[in-house]
Motif scaffolding. Sequence first.
Motif, PDB file in Angstrom:
ATOM      1  N   LEU A 348     -18.387 -21.961  24.156  1.00  0.00           N
ATOM      2  CA  LEU A 348     -17.541 -21.250  23.546  1.00  0.00           C
ATOM      3  C   LEU A 348     -16.411 -22.014  22.731  1.00  0.00           C
ATOM      4  N   THR A 349     -15.919 -22.995  23.498  1.00  0.00           N
ATOM      5  CA  THR A 349     -14.841 -23.788  22.665  1.00  0.00           C
ATOM      6  C   THR A 349     -15.324 -24.499  21.567  1.00  0.00           C
ATOM      7  N   ILE A 350     -16.549 -25.242  21.480  1.00  0.00           N
ATOM      8  CA  ILE A 350     -17.218 -25.758  20.590  1.00  0.00           C
ATOM      9  C   ILE A 350     -17.568 -24.978  19.462  1.00  0.00           C
ATOM     10  N   ALA A 351     -18.038 -23.695  19.938  1.00  0.00           N
ATOM     11  CA  ALA A 351     -18.280 -22.593  18.838  1.00  0.00           C
ATOM     12  C   ALA A 351     -17.089 -22.195  17.929  1.00  0.00           C
ATOM     13  N   GLY A 352     -16.044 -22.068  18.690  1.00  0.00           N
ATOM     14  CA  GLY A 352     -14.600 -21.732  17.902  1.00  0.00           C
ATOM     15  C   GLY A 352     -14.205 -22.943  17.326  1.00  0.00           C
ATOM     16  N   ILE A 353     -14.308 -24.205  17.634  1.00  0.00           N
ATOM     17  CA  ILE A 353     -14.132 -25.155  16.733  1.00  0.00           C
ATOM     18  C   ILE A 353     -14.978 -25.405  15.535  1.00  0.00           C
ATOM     19  N   TYR A 354     -16.058 -25.151  15.614  1.00  0.00           N
ATOM     20  CA  TYR A 354     -17.078 -24.937  14.634  1.00  0.00           C
ATOM     21  C   TYR A 354     -16.393 -24.066  13.526  1.00  0.00           C
TER      22      TYR A 354
END
Length: 398
Positions: A348-354
Amino acid sequence: MAVAGVPALVLRLGGVHIGVEADTALFGLAIVSAAFLLAWAAEAAEVDVSQGVAVAFIALIAVLPEYAVDITFAWKAGQDPTFAPYAVANMTGGNRLLIGAAWPLVFLVLWWRTRARALVMERRYSVEIIALTAATLYSFTLPLKGSIAVYDAIVLGAIFLVYISVVARSPAEEPELVGPARTIGSLPRFQRRATLIAMFAYAALVVVAAAEPFAEGLIEVGTELGIDHFLLVQWVAPLASEAPEFLIAAILAWRGRAAVAMGALLSSKVNQWTLLVGSLPFAYSWSAGTLEGLPLDTRQQEEVLLTAAQSLFAVGVLVSLSMNRTEAIALFALFFIQFAIPIVEVRLTIAGIYVLLGLWIAWRERDAVRSRLRDVRTLIRNPAIDLEEHAALTPPRA
């Protein structure tokens, strides 16, 4: 490569079993061999078919092994719901590998050979960028509603058909073949066509024979070795089917054609994010005898969301028709983190960064976004136009 597929045919057609690990490895090797044969044959076929047919044909044929494995999981999910997560695992893994590993690989090879600071693409790839953007924006609806429905497949299929119709109308170009494809393409007409038919037929036979036992074998191997089934299907199966694309792209970049390599990978991404995703609900519905879509549980929703977010960042990177070192490193680093630490918080964190990076780049490059849209409109009106010359002759807007 043809010989590498023989053991799988012996195992499947002869009913022979060595052991689950050995069987699965041989079936996986067969998938890889078929993928290479199909890739070479599809490239060589450009010599004999029109530009439009070549675009559509190659787009479908070159990824047949990956489709076969993924559709196998979706079909089985229609009979046994426990297989549903594996269809999504293979699809999301293949898509994320393409962007997170193959795109940076092309830039790395280019930098290694030339020390270039950026990979620059031609304006004709605006069509792929806009098509991928449309499919990406729509894909964010999939995790929100918790399923991939038949109407989703229709929408994604329509995006692909529009993309193909625009690309297919572009002027024909002399194919630039390399490696085995060049050898086959240079054969006399009768020998070339006979060789192509034989390669397509044999590769299709290998794929049909190996896809189902390979898919089932991955799950059994995971059980025996105590490895997460989802992760095994998500990364091992796509690695097998994506191997030719990785190799061909790296060879093209090594030979100074990095932009062509990126264009091929971009086209493959459009193909996978439209047709591959759209094929899953059809296979599931047909198998289950219902019009209900392929269900997504919480884990699968996270995976689809992460894959859509990565795709958003990717189109943001290429909207300027270039990729620099920082962007290539970011693509690989973010992919590696979510690959190495497969937990919900990281996903979820990486998705948000993307998403944040993608939106920020889209705003920063808003002029480039408008330029890509104008390129596509220009090609729709006049497919024969040279976008580079047209851009040079067109005065910039205020």
